[in-house]
Design a protein around this motif. Structure first.
Motif, PDB file in Angstrom:
ATOM      1  N   GLN A 123      -9.402   2.716   1.511  1.00 57.73           N
ATOM      2  CA  GLN A 123      -9.947   1.499   0.924  1.00 57.73           C
ATOM      3  C   GLN A 123     -10.955   0.851   1.863  1.00 57.73           C
ATOM      4  O   GLN A 123     -12.017   0.390   1.432  1.00 57.73           O
ATOM      5  N   ASP A 124     -10.647   0.797   3.140  1.00 59.93           N
ATOM      6  CA  ASP A 124     -11.590   0.245   4.110  1.00 59.93           C
ATOM      7  C   ASP A 124     -12.876   1.061   4.135  1.00 59.93           C
ATOM      8  O   ASP A 124     -13.982   0.512   4.218  1.00 59.93           O
TER       9      ASP A 124
ATOM     10  N   LEU B 245      -0.078  -5.496   1.195  1.00 59.22           N
ATOM     11  CA  LEU B 245      -1.483  -5.743   0.878  1.00 59.22           C
ATOM     12  C   LEU B 245      -1.733  -7.224   0.641  1.00 59.22           C
ATOM     13  O   LEU B 245      -2.662  -7.805   1.197  1.00 59.22           O
TER      14      LEU B 245
ATOM     15  N   ALA C  50       0.841  -1.190   0.000  1.00 56.48           N
ATOM     16  CA  ALA C  50       0.000   0.000   0.000  1.00 56.48           C
ATOM     17  C   ALA C  50       0.880   1.246   0.000  1.00 56.48           C
ATOM     18  O   ALA C  50       2.110   1.169   0.056  1.00 56.48           O
TER      19      ALA C  50
ATOM     20  N   ASP D  27      -4.493   3.680  -0.516  1.00 57.34           N
ATOM     21  CA  ASP D  27      -4.519   4.092   0.887  1.00 57.34           C
ATOM     22  C   ASP D  27      -5.428   3.120   1.644  1.00 57.34           C
ATOM     23  O   ASP D  27      -6.628   3.047   1.367  1.00 57.34           O
ATOM     24  N   LYS D  28      -4.864   2.357   2.577  1.00 61.33           N
ATOM     25  CA  LYS D  28      -5.644   1.306   3.250  1.00 61.33           C
ATOM     26  C   LYS D  28      -6.828   1.881   4.018  1.00 61.33           C
ATOM     27  O   LYS D  28      -7.906   1.280   4.044  1.00 61.33           O
ATOM     28  N   ARG D  29      -6.641   3.035   4.657  1.00 60.96           N
ATOM     29  CA  ARG D  29      -7.744   3.626   5.412  1.00 60.96           C
ATOM     30  C   ARG D  29      -8.878   4.020   4.473  1.00 60.96           C
ATOM     31  O   ARG D  29     -10.058   3.763   4.761  1.00 60.96           O
TER      32      ARG D  29
ATOM     33  N   VAL E 184      -9.817  -5.109  -1.811  1.00 62.08           N
ATOM     34  CA  VAL E 184      -8.502  -4.648  -2.286  1.00 62.08           C
ATOM     35  C   VAL E 184      -8.057  -5.412  -3.525  1.00 62.08           C
ATOM     36  O   VAL E 184      -7.263  -4.910  -4.331  1.00 62.08           O
TER      37      VAL E 184
END
Length: 697
Positions: A307-308, A70, A64, A303-305, A274
Motif C-alpha cells: 500500500q505504501d 490500520l 492489515a 499489505d501495508k508495504r 489506505v
C-alpha cells in the motif's frame, strides 16, 4: 327570586371546592404515579460500575494482512477519569454552560422547565421546534438509555430516568458519568478522548482555556470542532468563559487572563490512501455480518508495504493537476493495495472502484480473447490495411499501415485496423459477452468502434479481468475482508476458499499471456518492464483523456489509471508513459520478496525481434531494466494522438525515492522504424511461411 339570588354564592363555592378537590386528588394521584414510576425505574437502573461500561455506538478496528492496526472507526473512548481526577476548571465550565442549577435541582430543573414551555410556545408560533432544555442528568439518561429522536413521550421518560438517577447516584457520580460519556465531536466520547484528540494530552491535564473549548463543543460538536474550524471553537470558548463569570465560578479578572489564541491544537492525523481501501472493504461488512452493536475487529487482505508503494507510485508518477488510481490483487482476488486518488483528504471519491472511464486499447484484451477462443493463433498472418465497417474507418496513431504482419505484432503495437478486423470476424456481440464473462458489469455497446474501448469500465473490474488471465483463465472476484471477530476473539465471519470457475480454456489464457508479454517486451508497454517476466497492456483514449496500464507478474495483477475527473483532454497522456511507469515503480517494490516466475507459455517474439539468449530477452531479475531509461513510445496504441517522442514528457516524475535504484538498463531490441525500408523488409519476411509460437500448457 331573592332566595335564588342568595343561593348563587353558595353554588359557586361548592363548584370551586369540587374543582379544588379534583385538582388536589388528581395532583396527588399524578405525584403518586410519578413517585412509583421513579422508584420502579430506580430499582431497574444498573449499578454505577455497569453504567461506566456502557458504550455508545459500534467501534470497528481494521487490521492489515499482518495483523497490524490500520485504523479504528466509530466512537473513541479515552481513559475513564474519576471525579477527583477531573480538573475543577472542566467541571465548573461544563456545569456553567450546560446546567447552571445542577447542584440544586432534583434531576429536572423546574425553572428550566418553565422557561422551556415559555420558549416552546414562542417557537411554535414561529413554526420552529424547541431544542435543548435538558439538565445534565437528563442528557446522560438520554445518551445511555434513550434515542435522540424528539418526542414528548421521550421527554417524559427522560425526566423519570433523571429523577431516578438523582435518587440512586450522587451529584459527583452523575457528573463523572456525564464527562466520561458525553460526545465532544470527532468521534471522541468523554473528556479524556476529546483532550487527546484536540490537544494531544490526557484529560486530567486540561487547563482553563482548553476546558472552555471542550465545554463549548457539547452544544454543536460538528460546528465548533477545532478540527473543522479552530476559530469557531475559540469564539465559542469565549462565550463559555463569560457564562462562567455570570455563574460565579470565575472572576472577570480570571476570564480576562485566559488567552484562547495561545491554545495549540493537536494536528489532525493525515488521512492517507489506505482509507480508499477501508471505505471499499467496510462497505461490504453489512452483507457478511449481522452484528450492529458489539465492537468488531475486521481482518483484511491489505499489505501495508504494498500500500505504501502504491501510494508513492501514484503520487510521484501522476502529472500535476491529474488524478491517478491503482488497484493490485492476487490471483485469488485478495486486494493487496488500493489507491483511489492522489489525496484522500481533498477527495474521498474512489476512482479505483467508482469511476467509469473509457479503457481505450486496454479493452482489446477481450477482442483478442474472443479471437483466440475462436481458434486464432498468435502467429497467424493478418494484414494492416485500411478498413471500413458500417461507415466507420479506424486509423492507427502512426497514420500508416504495415501491410502483412502477424497477430502477435498487431497486438504488441496495438494496431487498430487489425483489432477492428478481428472484432468483425468474431462478432462484436461476442466481444461484449467476453467482457461481461470476465467481470465487466458496465454496459458495453456493440458498435464497431467498441473494439477500441469506447464503453466505460471501472478500474477494479478491468484489473480483475487481467487477473483472470494470470490465474490461468479462472474467474477472479476481488475481496478485502478475511475475517471478522468480536473483541473477545469470537469469529463471526471467516472467508472460505471459492471453487475455481473456468472462464476460458487454459491454452487460451496461455496464448493471451503470450500476447500481453510481447506488448511489454517490445511493444507499447515497454516502460512497464521490471526485470522479470511481465504481461500487460496499455490503453489511451481519444484526445488523451485517459491513460491506462494493466498487467501481472509473479501472481500479482495491478491496474493503473490516470486522467482528469472532468474528462478533459490531456496533451501527452498515454498509457505507455506515466501509468506504465507507476506500474513499474509499484511492482518493483511489491514483488521484492517473491521469486521471479515464468509464465505458463514461453512468448515468441516477431522474427525481427528475436535475441540470441534469454538474458537479453528477460533481463536479469536482480538487476532490472527499463525504470531509468526513456519511456517506450506508444507506437500504435490508440485511435488518435501522435506517435510520441521517446523522451520523457515534461513533468514526468522518476520512480519513488524508496524504490531500489535500477542498475544500467540492459540492451533492448531497437524499435522498428515505420519507414519504407523497414516495410520492405517486413514484406520480404512475409514471403516465408509464418512460424506459429509454441502452445502453452
Amino acid at each position: 327570586m331573592p332566595a335564588a339570588k342568595s343561593d348563587s354564592p353558595g353554588r359557586v363555592r361548592r363548584i370551586a371546592r369540587l374543582i379544588f378537590r379534583v385538582c388536589l386528588f388528581g395532583g396527588l394521584a399524578a405525584i403518586a404515579t410519578l413517585v412509583v414510576a421513579v422508584l420502579v425505574t430506580m430499582a431497574s437502573l444498573p449499578s454505577f460500575a455497569d453504567m461506566m461500561q456502557k458504550p455508545n455506538g459500534q467501534t470497528v478496528r481494521v487490521h492489515a494482512s499482518d495483523g497490524s492496526l490500520l485504523l479504528s472507526l466509530g466512537p473513541s473512548y479515552g481513559d475513564w477519569l474519576p471525579y477527583d481526577r477531573i480538573p475543577a476548571e472542566m467541571r465548573n465550565a461544563i456545569v456553567a454552560v450546560e446546567d447552571r442549577r445542577f447542584y440544586s435541582h432534583p434531576g429536572v430543573d423546574p425553572i428550566g422547565v418553565a422557561r422551556m414551555f415559555y420558549v416552546a410556545k414562542r417557537l411554535h408560533d414561529e413554526g420552529r421546534r424547541l431544542q435543548g432544555g435538558s439538565t445534565i442528568t437528563q442528557q446522560i439518561a438520554r445518551n445511555i438509555f434513550l434515542s435522540s429522536k424528539y418526542s414528548y413521550g421521550r421527554k417524559i421518560r427522560e425526566a423519570i430516568l433523571a429523577l431516578a438517577m438523582e435518587r440512586k447516584f450522587s451529584k459527583a457520580q452523575i457528573l463523572e458519568l456525564y464527562l466520561n460519556r458525553v460526545y465532544f465531536g470527532g468521534g471522541a466520547y468523554g473528556i479524556d478522548a476529546a483532550s487527546r484528540k484536540f490537544f494531544g494530552h490526557p484529560g486530567d491535564k486540561l487547563n482553563l482555556a482548553e476546558a472552555a473549548i471542550i465545554a463549548g463543543l457539547v452544544k454543536a460538536p460538528s460546528h465548533y470542532s477545532p478540527s473543522a474550524d479552530a476559530q469557531a471553537a475559540r469564539d465559542r470558548a469565549s462565550v463559555v468563559l463569560d457564562v462562567m463569570v455570570d455563574a460565579g465560578t470565575l472572576t472577570p479578572a480570571q476570564a480576562k487572563g485566559v488567552n484562547l489564541d495561545s491554545v495549540t491544537f493537536a494536528p489532525e492525523p493525515k488521512q492517507n490512501s489506505v482509507r480508499y481501501f477501508t471505505d471499499w472493504a467496510l462497505s461490504q461488512l453489512d452483507t457478511i455480518v449481522d452484528e450492529q452493536a458489539a465492537p468488531l475487529d475486521v481482518w483484511t487482505t491489505l499489505d501495508k508495504r504494498m500500500q505504501d508503494a502504491a501510494d508513492a507510485s501514484i503520487r510521484q508518477n501522476t502529472p500535476k493537476d491529474l488524478q491517478g488510481a491503482l488497484v493490485s490483487m492476487e490471483n485469488d482476488g485478495a486486494v493487496r493495495a488500493m489507491v483511489g486518488g492522489t489525496d484522500y483528504v481533498t477527495s474521498i471519491y474512489n476512482r479505483a472502484t467508482q469511476a467509469q472511464r473509457q479503457p481505450g486499447s486496454a479493452f482489446k484484451l477481450f477482442v483478442y480473447l474472443s479471437a483466440l477462443e475462436a481458434g486464432v493463433k498468435p502467429g497467424d498472418p493478418v494484414v494492416d490495411e485500411p478498413i471500413t465497417i458500417d461507415n466507420w474507418s479506424p486509423r492507427n496513431s502512426s497514420r500508416r499501415f504495415l501491410g502483412p504482419i502477424d497477430v502477435r505484432t498487431a497486438f504488441a503495437f496495438s494496431i487498430n485496423t487489425v483489432a477492428a478486423k478481428i472484432g468483425q470476424q468474431v462478432g462484436f456481440d461476442s466481444v461484449a459477452d467476453m467482457a461481461h464473462r470476465f467481470g465487466i458489469t458496465t454496459q458495453i455497446n456493440t458498435h464497431p468502434s467498441m473494439v477500441l474501448g469506447t464503453s466505460d469500465v471501472r478500474l477494479i473490474e478491468l484489473t480483475r479481468a487481467f487477473a483472470a488471465i494470470s490465474a490461468n483463465g479462472n474467474a477472479v472476484t476481488p475481496y478485502g475482508i478475511l475475517k471478522v471477530s468480536t473483541t473477545d476473539g469470537t469469529v463471526i465471519y471467516q472467508r472460505e476458499a471459492v471453487q475455481p470457475r473456468v472462464l476460458v480454456a487454459p491454452f487460451v489464457a496461455a496464448e493471451m499471456t503470450d500476447l500481453l508479454q510481447t506488448a511489454v517486451n517490445v511493444g507499447t508497454a515497454r516502460a512497464a518492464q521490471i526485470g522479470r517476466p511481465v504481461a500487460g497492456k496499455t490503453g489511451t483514449t481519444s484526445s488523451n483523456k485517459d491513460g491506462w496500464f494493466l498487467g501481472f507478474s509473479s501472481g500479482l495483477t495491478t491496474g493503473v489509471w490516470m486522467g482528469r475527473d472532468d474528462a478533459k483532454p490531456i496533451p501527452g497522456l498515454q498509457g505507455g508513459r506515466n501509468p506504465a511507469q507507476a506500474f513499474s515503480a509499484f511492482m518493483r517494490v511489491a514483488l521484492q520478496t517473491r521469486p521471479a516466475e515464468k509464465f505458463a507459455t514461453d512468448p515468441t517474439l516477431p522474427e525481427w525481434q528475436l535475441e540470441p539468449d534469454d538474458e537479453a530477452y528477460f533481463g536479469n531479475p536482480d538487476q532490472g531494466f527499463g525504470g531509468d531509461g526513456a519511456p517506450a513510445p506508444e507506437a500504435q496504441d490508440e485511435v488518435t494522438g501522435e506517435v510520441p517522442d521517446v523522451q520523457p514528457a515534461p513533468g514526468d516524475v522518476p520512480p519513488p525515492a524508496d524504490t531500489p535504484a535500477a542498475p544500467p538498463r540492459a540492451e533492448t531490441p531497437a524499435e522498428p522504424q515505420l519507414d519504407q525500408r523497414w516495410l520492405d523488409n517486413v514484406l520480404r519476411d512475409q514471403k516465408r511461411p509464418p512460424q506459429s509460437p509454441p502452445r502453452g500448457n
